[in-house]
Enzyme design. Structure first.
Site, mmCIF file in Angstrom:
data_model
loop_
_atom_site.group_PDB
_atom_site.id
_atom_site.type_symbol
_atom_site.label_atom_id
_atom_site.label_comp_id
_atom_site.label_asym_id
_atom_site.label_seq_id
_atom_site.Cartn_x
_atom_site.Cartn_y
_atom_site.Cartn_z
ATOM 1 N N LYS A 95 5.493 -18.583 8.471
ATOM 2 C CA LYS A 95 5.203 -18.927 9.867
ATOM 3 C C LYS A 95 6.172 -19.964 10.432
ATOM 4 O O LYS A 95 6.444 -20.001 11.627
ATOM 5 C CB LYS A 95 3.768 -19.442 9.986
ATOM 6 C CG LYS A 95 2.705 -18.384 9.696
ATOM 7 C CD LYS A 95 2.645 -17.343 10.799
ATOM 8 C CE LYS A 95 1.504 -16.355 10.606
ATOM 9 N NZ LYS A 95 1.581 -15.237 11.591
ATOM 10 N N GLU A 117 -2.465 -20.450 18.824
ATOM 11 C CA GLU A 117 -3.700 -19.940 18.249
ATOM 12 C C GLU A 117 -3.488 -19.911 16.740
ATOM 13 O O GLU A 117 -2.352 -19.820 16.282
ATOM 14 C CB GLU A 117 -3.991 -18.521 18.772
ATOM 15 C CG GLU A 117 -3.253 -17.386 18.037
ATOM 16 C CD GLU A 117 -1.736 -17.440 18.162
ATOM 17 O OE1 GLU A 117 -1.240 -18.042 19.132
ATOM 18 O OE2 GLU A 117 -1.042 -16.889 17.283
ATOM 19 N N SER A 383 4.304 -13.662 1.543
ATOM 20 C CA SER A 383 4.454 -14.380 2.811
ATOM 21 C C SER A 383 3.917 -15.803 2.796
ATOM 22 O O SER A 383 4.320 -16.621 3.610
ATOM 23 C CB SER A 383 3.776 -13.593 3.925
ATOM 24 O OG SER A 383 2.420 -13.350 3.591
#
Lengths: 403, 266
Positions: A95, A117, A383
């Site tokens: 991210k 969010e 990830s």
């Protein structure tokens, strides 16, 4: 030399084939135009690129390793498995690639405040981190249900100087957090940039977030050539909104010999209805500003998603994935909560790596298809790391760990 | 669609301003909707917007979000709303406009929607998440059968507003605040100046209706001085939330509308 940020499609209006577009209140159109202009300008700007590259290297720890998981491969009877270690990036997931890029854009656009969010909290933490680093005011919307199951990430955001705003509407998860973030943006659009966390939302977000995540696939190409002397046969990635998947898939889309497999969350099973697999079991519709596959009722109401993994607990998916599915360029499968949990345990024991519950779905996809992968060179996009999920895992095992 | 045009034409002739009222269809249940619509009309509403409930109303504040939830919990669907409109049409010619997020319409099928809506007596559609570019397909299908009523916001640049007005039918829905729906104690300080600018662009093309945040007679009167119509929603939805379709609720609703009417006419 082509910029690493230049990702090609979408076409006019932000469409990937029939998917994408811009289905938002008129109030936001000017802000999306401004963002699109900034994105088109800076993705070609060498100075911006150099600055972002430097932050990704020195601050985020890129490139992340492409690690050969021999014991996992032996365990599954697969020739070669490589893990793209996004879990080793700063803040513990891919991210950060996107939030660093968007925070730099926000600064360039003269915005003093950012909002986001978050579901699992990884995007929220990554946004809070970039906001702290660049001196931006930051508020993150998070569903009440996710606040409960990801308490550690809530505190991490607060430590980083971010205010976490609980969302009590709807299913109290990621979808509702995104609704609230959009409502905030509609109200404060003048001085605020919305750092959307996945390849969803109105144009230019699906393309912009993808461009910031392409670094995963670009590194993988170079590393695969170095470690196995060629491109991989198959790449697996989990798909919620789909940002880590598009990030690793995108630079390989032109290489027809590389199979791309997205793994959705089947939750309690596709037939149970309690899942988060719009590509495997949804229909096209509109959510959060774009046309894409979606979980919805006969009457066009958005259905609640279900997954043990908060980061995949989302009824929509990025429009580029919908297009890749229809085109047949990527294949999408789904694995259940139980399969993901078993895969997580297997990776812990064979490799000493605790993956995020989200990433465990990608591993579970490989486990499920091991029989057809025997002689293949497989890459799994790992990830994120699983520290944030320890309390959830303990609870499922009937144990309590201190929060 | 003719009903909307006639409505504005008649008001223009008599030098009055239009009062547009909003309630969520199916709140508290669809059986209540014809009764509530009759009260709005009796109170003096010129055009009535019926909200189609949606699970994810991202342009709406808490008041209309909750109304949406109540309507969905009562089993309200778009087909049910269309049937209800047909029933209302048996004894009313008040212009009726559906306000819906795009997904329920898309899912219903746009061609089928335009045909059914026209047949049931719907006059227009307001779709808050369908901006100019994305609305082209719906506008083509609706043609002169249904008005696809466009929205503009304080953030809309003048050149874009011109295009929006040129493509729109019925009236222009100008969003008074940079924000979501819901009553506000004060409207933006620069609203009068904004309406002046917008008024020049829409003049001669479309009637100018102003909504979002307007709840009191004073606000309605002030806005009407610079527009052709005033839209009131959350203030009425709150009355329905509190009293439902009970006798006292109906009376309350009618009185509130009459109060607004009086402010516009006074």
């Amino acid at each position: 030399m082509s910029s690493t940020l230049t990702g090609g499609r979408p076409g006019p209006g932000g469409y990937f084939g029939p998917y994408g577009g811009r289905f938002v209140p008129e109030t936001l159109i000017a802000a999306l135009d401004e963002l699109e202009a900034a994105w088109l300008r800076y993705r070609e700007d060498e100075q911006f690129q150099a600055e972002l590259d430097a932050w990704l290297k020195d601050y985020c720890g890129r490139p992340t390793p492409l690690y050969r998981a021999r014991r996992l491969a032996d365990d599954l009877g697969i020739r070669e498995i490589y893990l793209k270690r996004e879990d080793l990036a700063h803040t513990g997931a891919h991210k950060i690639n996107n939030t660093m890029g968007q925070a730099l854009l926000a600064v360039r656009m003269g915005k003093r405040r950012v909002i986001a969010e978050t579901g699992a909290g990884q995007h929220g933490v990554a946004t809070a981190t970039a906001a702290a680093l660049f001196g931006l005011e930051c508020e993150v919307y998070m569903g009440e249900k996710d606040i409960e199951r990801q308490a550690m990430n809530v505190f991490r955001m607060e430590l980083l100087g971010t205010r976490v705003i609980p969302v009590t509407s709807g299913s109290r998860t990621l979808k509702d957090a995104a609704n609230e973030a959009i409502r905030d943006w509609v109200t404060n659009v003048g001085d605020t940039h919305y750092i959307l966390g996945s390849v969803v939302g109105p144009h230019p977000y699906p393309a912009l977030v993808r461009d910031f995540q392409r670094v995963i696939g670009l590194e993988t190409r170079v590393q695969a050539r170095q470690v196995c002397g060629r491109l991989p046969d198959v790449i697996y990635a989990c798909v919620g909104g789909g940002s880590n998947a598009i990030g690793i898939f995108h630079p390989f889309i032109g290489d027809q010999e590389v199979e791309l497999v997205g793994v959705e969350a089947a939750g309690e099973g596709l037939e149970s209805g309690a899942h988060s697999a719009p590509l495997c079991a949804g229909d096209p519709g509109l959510l959060h500003g774009s046309l894409s596959y979606l979980l919805q009722t006969e009457d066009g109401q958005i259905r609640e998603a279900h997954s043990v993994s908060a980061g995949l607990d989302y009824p929509g998916v990025g429009p580029e994935h919908s297009w890749l599915k229809d085109e047949g360029r990527a294949r999408y499968i789904a694995v259940t909560d139980d399969q993901a949990l078993a895969a997580l345990a297997r990776l812990c024991r064979t490799e000493g790596i605790i993956p995020a519950l989200e990433s465990a779905h990608a591993v579970a996809g490989v486990v499920a298809e091991a029989a057809r992968l025997r002689d293949k060179c497989v890459v799994i996009n790992l990830s994120g790391r699983g520290d944030k999920d320890v309390a959830t895992l303990a609870a499922r095992a009937g144990r309590e760990v201190e929060k | 669609m003719k009903r909307i045009e006639n409505c504005y034409e008649n008001l223009r002739k008599s030098g009055r301003k239009a009062l547009i009222t909003f309630i969520t269809a199916g709140d508290p249940g669809l059986e209540a909707t014809p009764k509530l619509v009759a009260e709005l009309e009796a109170g003096g509403a010129d055009i009535i917007e019926l909200g189609v409930p949606f699970s994810d109303p991202l342009a709406d504040g808490p008041t209309i979000q909750l109304a949406s939830n109540r309507a969905l919990a009562a089993g309200t669907t778009l087909s049910g709303i269309l049937e209800t409109v047909a029933r209302i049409r048996e004894n009313s010619q008040v212009p009726l406009v559906l306000m819906s997020y795009y997904n329920p319409l898309y899912r219903y099928g746009l061609e089928r929607l335009v045909a059914d809506a026209e047949a049931c007596g719907v006059d227009g559609l307001i779709v808050p998440d369908l901006p100019l570019e994305e609305a082209a397909g719906l506008r083509r299908l609706a043609a002169s059968r249904l008005a696809v009523i466009p929205l503009a916001a304080p953030t809309t640049p003048p050149e874009r507003l011109e295009k929006i007005v040129a493509a729109g039918r019925g009236f222009l829905y100008y969003v008074s605040v940079t924000g979501i729906t819901g009553a506000r104690t004060e409207l933006p300080a620069d609203l009068a100046a904004a309406l002046e600018r917008v008024g020049k662009i829409v003049a001669g093309c479309l009637p100018l209706a102003v909504g979002f945040g307007i709840s009191t007679p004073e606000q309605a009167k002030a806005v009407a001085a610079r527009a052709d119509a005033v839209i009131v929603g959350s203030a009425l939805v709150k009355i329905v939330a509190r009293y439902g379709a009970s006798r006292s609720g109906c009376l309350e609703l009618r009185n509130k509308v009459a109060e607004l009417r009086k402010a516009l006419d006074g």
